[in-house]
Write a protein that holds these residues in place. Structure first.
Motif, PDB file in Angstrom:
ATOM      1  N   TRP A 107       0.807  -1.221   0.000  1.00  0.00           N
ATOM      2  CA  TRP A 107       0.000   0.000   0.000  1.00  0.00           C
ATOM      3  C   TRP A 107       0.843   1.275   0.000  1.00  0.00           C
ATOM      4  O   TRP A 107       0.324   2.366  -0.190  1.00  0.00           O
ATOM      5  CB  TRP A 107      -0.979   0.035   1.165  1.00  0.00           C
ATOM      6  CG  TRP A 107      -0.359  -0.255   2.501  1.00  0.00           C
ATOM      7  CD1 TRP A 107      -0.416  -1.450   3.185  1.00  0.00           C
ATOM      8  CD2 TRP A 107       0.418   0.627   3.306  1.00  0.00           C
ATOM      9  NE1 TRP A 107       0.284  -1.346   4.354  1.00  0.00           N
ATOM     10  CE2 TRP A 107       0.805  -0.080   4.461  1.00  0.00           C
ATOM     11  CE3 TRP A 107       0.831   1.948   3.174  1.00  0.00           C
ATOM     12  CZ2 TRP A 107       1.588   0.476   5.467  1.00  0.00           C
ATOM     13  CZ3 TRP A 107       1.613   2.515   4.169  1.00  0.00           C
ATOM     14  CH2 TRP A 107       1.977   1.778   5.299  1.00  0.00           C
ATOM     15  N   TYR A 109       2.907   4.215  -1.339  1.00  0.00           N
ATOM     16  CA  TYR A 109       2.807   4.831  -2.667  1.00  0.00           C
ATOM     17  C   TYR A 109       4.030   4.583  -3.537  1.00  0.00           C
ATOM     18  O   TYR A 109       3.920   4.549  -4.765  1.00  0.00           O
ATOM     19  CB  TYR A 109       2.505   6.330  -2.560  1.00  0.00           C
ATOM     20  CG  TYR A 109       3.724   7.191  -2.362  1.00  0.00           C
ATOM     21  CD1 TYR A 109       4.337   7.814  -3.451  1.00  0.00           C
ATOM     22  CD2 TYR A 109       4.276   7.370  -1.101  1.00  0.00           C
ATOM     23  CE1 TYR A 109       5.468   8.595  -3.287  1.00  0.00           C
ATOM     24  CE2 TYR A 109       5.393   8.153  -0.930  1.00  0.00           C
ATOM     25  CZ  TYR A 109       5.989   8.761  -2.021  1.00  0.00           C
ATOM     26  OH  TYR A 109       7.105   9.528  -1.858  1.00  0.00           O
ATOM     27  N   SER A 112       2.941   1.113  -4.814  1.00  0.00           N
ATOM     28  CA  SER A 112       1.672   1.101  -5.557  1.00  0.00           C
ATOM     29  C   SER A 112       1.616   2.148  -6.667  1.00  0.00           C
ATOM     30  O   SER A 112       0.847   2.005  -7.613  1.00  0.00           O
ATOM     31  CB  SER A 112       0.500   1.346  -4.608  1.00  0.00           C
ATOM     32  OG  SER A 112       0.491   2.702  -4.165  1.00  0.00           O
ATOM     33  N   ASP A 114       0.485   5.129  -6.098  1.00  0.00           N
ATOM     34  CA  ASP A 114      -0.706   5.942  -5.838  1.00  0.00           C
ATOM     35  C   ASP A 114      -0.734   6.362  -4.372  1.00  0.00           C
ATOM     36  O   ASP A 114      -0.781   5.515  -3.481  1.00  0.00           O
ATOM     37  CB  ASP A 114      -1.949   5.117  -6.172  1.00  0.00           C
ATOM     38  CG  ASP A 114      -3.253   5.863  -6.005  1.00  0.00           C
ATOM     39  OD1 ASP A 114      -3.253   7.019  -5.535  1.00  0.00           O
ATOM     40  OD2 ASP A 114      -4.299   5.272  -6.345  1.00  0.00           O
ATOM     41  N   THR A 117      -3.429   4.820  -1.791  1.00  0.00           N
ATOM     42  CA  THR A 117      -3.494   3.442  -1.285  1.00  0.00           C
ATOM     43  C   THR A 117      -3.272   3.352   0.222  1.00  0.00           C
ATOM     44  O   THR A 117      -3.819   2.455   0.865  1.00  0.00           O
ATOM     45  CB  THR A 117      -2.523   2.500  -2.029  1.00  0.00           C
ATOM     46  OG1 THR A 117      -1.204   3.042  -1.997  1.00  0.00           O
ATOM     47  CG2 THR A 117      -2.970   2.267  -3.456  1.00  0.00           C
ATOM     48  N   GLU A 120      -6.761   3.985   1.418  1.00  0.00           N
ATOM     49  CA  GLU A 120      -7.652   2.877   1.029  1.00  0.00           C
ATOM     50  C   GLU A 120      -7.396   1.630   1.863  1.00  0.00           C
ATOM     51  O   GLU A 120      -8.322   0.879   2.158  1.00  0.00           O
ATOM     52  CB  GLU A 120      -7.481   2.568  -0.461  1.00  0.00           C
ATOM     53  CG  GLU A 120      -7.986   3.687  -1.360  1.00  0.00           C
ATOM     54  CD  GLU A 120      -7.526   3.564  -2.806  1.00  0.00           C
ATOM     55  OE1 GLU A 120      -6.769   2.621  -3.141  1.00  0.00           O
ATOM     56  OE2 GLU A 120      -7.926   4.433  -3.609  1.00  0.00           O
TER      57      GLU A 120
END
Length: 147
Positions: A107, A109, A112, A114, A117, A120
């Motif tokens: 998760w 960044y 990922s 992003d 995440t 999320e």
């Protein structure tokens, strides 16, 4: 990663990171920006859901990172030399993980690609904090989950 020297710089030892790489390692969870209290008897550090006045509670980033020490004099500056000694850093903290020789989680960044995440995955403080100027007594804001 815009000017950073190494594609997977986060795999390097913390002491080998440039300042730009060091700053980029932060996962943006915001947990280090929550107030903590120390139990007088046991010395245990207990987290609260009270956010520092400079924490943007949606982005989970400091709203005045460069000038934070002027407004929050006891804000802790993380360094490669101090990370291992800060027992209150959350087990999910990228700095702590890397100081322990562990990989970044999926998760993060940097893995990922992003920045959302972390939110999320439920790792960040988004959605469950209170502003310090609205909190009142800290005793009413102690949390029983690990930070």
């Amino acid at each position: 990663m815009g000017g950073m020297s190494d594609d997977k710089f986060w795999e390097k030892p913390l002491q080998a990171l440039t300042r730009q790489e060091w700053e980029a390692l932060c996962d943006g969870c915001g947990k280090c920006c929550l107030h903590k209290v120390e139990d007088e008897d046991s010395g245990e550090i207990i987290g609260t859901n009270i956010a520092c006045r400079l924490l943007d509670r949606h982005s989970c980033r400091c709203s005045n990172y460069r000038g934070r020490r002027a407004f929050v004099p006891d804000c802790v500056r993380l360094t490669a030399g101090t990370v291992g000694a800060l027992r209150w850093l959350p087990s999910t903290c990228a700095y702590r993980l890397r100081s322990e020789g562990k990989d970044l989680p999926e998760w993060h960044y940097l893995i990922s690609g992003d920045r959302e995440t972390v939110h999320e995955a439920g790792i960040s403080v988004r959605g469950w904090t209170v502003a310090e100027d609205q909190a009142g007594d800290y005793e009413h804001h102690l949390i029983d989950r690990e930070l």
